[in-house]
Design a protein around this motif. Structure first.
Motif, PDB file in Angstrom:
ATOM      1  N   LEU A 197     -54.755 -17.987  81.982  1.00 11.95           N
ATOM      2  CA  LEU A 197     -54.246 -18.020  83.350  1.00 11.95           C
ATOM      3  C   LEU A 197     -52.898 -18.730  83.400  1.00 11.95           C
ATOM      4  O   LEU A 197     -51.966 -18.264  84.060  1.00 11.95           O
ATOM      5  N   ALA A 198     -52.765 -19.839  82.700  1.00  8.88           N
ATOM      6  CA  ALA A 198     -51.494 -20.556  82.664  1.00  8.88           C
ATOM      7  C   ALA A 198     -50.392 -19.679  82.078  1.00  8.88           C
ATOM      8  O   ALA A 198     -49.259 -19.679  82.571  1.00  8.88           O
ATOM      9  N   GLY A 232     -39.845 -26.773  87.745  1.00  8.95           N
ATOM     10  CA  GLY A 232     -40.235 -25.417  87.356  1.00  8.95           C
ATOM     11  C   GLY A 232     -39.369 -24.925  86.207  1.00  8.95           C
ATOM     12  O   GLY A 232     -38.603 -25.678  85.605  1.00  8.95           O
ATOM     13  N   ARG A 242     -58.411 -20.859  81.037  1.00  2.85           N
ATOM     14  CA  ARG A 242     -57.354 -21.669  81.654  1.00  2.85           C
ATOM     15  C   ARG A 242     -56.013 -21.433  80.959  1.00  2.85           C
ATOM     16  O   ARG A 242     -54.979 -21.328  81.605  1.00  2.85           O
ATOM     17  N   ARG A 272     -39.244 -25.426  80.756  1.00  3.37           N
ATOM     18  CA  ARG A 272     -40.038 -25.863  81.906  1.00  3.37           C
ATOM     19  C   ARG A 272     -39.592 -27.290  82.252  1.00  3.37           C
ATOM     20  O   ARG A 272     -39.535 -28.165  81.394  1.00  3.37           O
ATOM     21  N   VAL A 285     -50.207 -16.389  82.189  1.00  2.00           N
ATOM     22  CA  VAL A 285     -49.856 -15.380  83.192  1.00  2.00           C
ATOM     23  C   VAL A 285     -48.973 -15.998  84.270  1.00  2.00           C
ATOM     24  O   VAL A 285     -47.953 -15.415  84.669  1.00  2.00           O
ATOM     25  N   LEU A 286     -49.324 -17.178  84.733  1.00  2.00           N
ATOM     26  CA  LEU A 286     -48.524 -17.850  85.760  1.00  2.00           C
ATOM     27  C   LEU A 286     -47.126 -18.174  85.241  1.00  2.00           C
ATOM     28  O   LEU A 286     -46.133 -18.024  85.969  1.00  2.00           O
ATOM     29  N   ASP A 287     -47.031 -18.621  83.996  1.00  2.00           N
ATOM     30  CA  ASP A 287     -45.714 -18.889  83.407  1.00  2.00           C
ATOM     31  C   ASP A 287     -44.892 -17.617  83.306  1.00  2.00           C
ATOM     32  O   ASP A 287     -43.699 -17.612  83.610  1.00  2.00           O
ATOM     33  N   ARG A 288     -45.516 -16.547  82.888  1.00  2.00           N
ATOM     34  CA  ARG A 288     -44.788 -15.277  82.760  1.00  2.00           C
ATOM     35  C   ARG A 288     -44.265 -14.826  84.122  1.00  2.00           C
ATOM     36  O   ARG A 288     -43.119 -14.383  84.240  1.00  2.00           O
ATOM     37  N   LEU A 289     -45.072 -14.950  85.160  1.00  2.00           N
ATOM     38  CA  LEU A 289     -44.623 -14.575  86.503  1.00  2.00           C
ATOM     39  C   LEU A 289     -43.477 -15.475  86.968  1.00  2.00           C
ATOM     40  O   LEU A 289     -42.513 -14.996  87.573  1.00  2.00           O
ATOM     41  N   ALA A 290     -43.567 -16.767  86.693  1.00  2.00           N
ATOM     42  CA  ALA A 290     -42.512 -17.694  87.102  1.00  2.00           C
ATOM     43  C   ALA A 290     -41.207 -17.396  86.373  1.00  2.00           C
ATOM     44  O   ALA A 290     -40.126 -17.404  86.981  1.00  2.00           O
TER      45      ALA A 290
END
Length: 173
Positions: free
Chosen positions: A13-14, A148, A10, A144, A16-21
């Motif tokens: 994954l978080a 977002g 988790r 953050r 990776v999602l933060d890096r993409l955002a």
């Protein structure tokens, strides 16, 4: 010993999602400046967000003040294209994951074409090459928020620039 594998997945994954955002926010920044969308530019910042363009001959201050300066100073260019590359991310770290802060250092290349320059053939279609090119490094500080990731600060460190060259002297036979 407790099984921590699902927690680790988790957290990864978080991250990776933060890096993409965050990467998307940096891209939105470049597009807002290139398109002259100053409302979008201001919307990328936190309420107290600041930018510092002094190394490029500009101003430093809250996002609204800087957006007004950018709007005025970039008006002379009919083409702008920020290329933001070599992005290096670092996230604040908590014991069990990342926190709500991030930093990104990224290099930029910024070709621009003067509006009155056109393409040099007198038809004014604006399809000519850039007249002005600069490059350097951005330092982005991010936070953050409930909306977002947003920019808390942007520091521009211009390293070089190439100004328009003078046209060659006419040759007379």
């Amino acid at each position: 010993m407790p099984n921590t594998e699902p927690m680790t997945q988790r957290v990864e994954l978080a991250a990776v999602l933060d890096r993409l955002a965050v990467d998307g926010l940096i891209t939105d920044y470049a597009v807002a400046v290139d398109d002259g969308d100053w409302e979008a530019y201001k919307g990328l910042f936190t309420a107290d967000g600041r930018a510092d363009y002094r190394s490029a001959g500009g101003v430093e201050g809250k996002a609204g003040k800087v957006a007004r300066w950018l709007e005025e100073s970039l008006r002379v260019f009919d083409m702008r294209q920020h290329l933001i590359v070599n992005r290096r991310f670092s996230f604040g770290v908590l014991e069990h994951g990342i926190d709500d802060t991030a930093r990104v250092q990224a290099d930029y290349l910024n070709p621009m074409r003067l509006a009155e320059a056109g393409d040099g053939d007198g038809d004014g279609d604006g399809s000519g090459p850039p007249d002005f090119v600069c490059g350097g490094r951005y330092d982005f500080g991010l936070l953050r928020t409930d909306d977002g990731w947003r920019l808390r600060e942007v520091i521009v460190r211009e390293k070089w620039r190439r100004l328009p060259s003078r046209p060659p002297a006419a040759v007379v036979d």
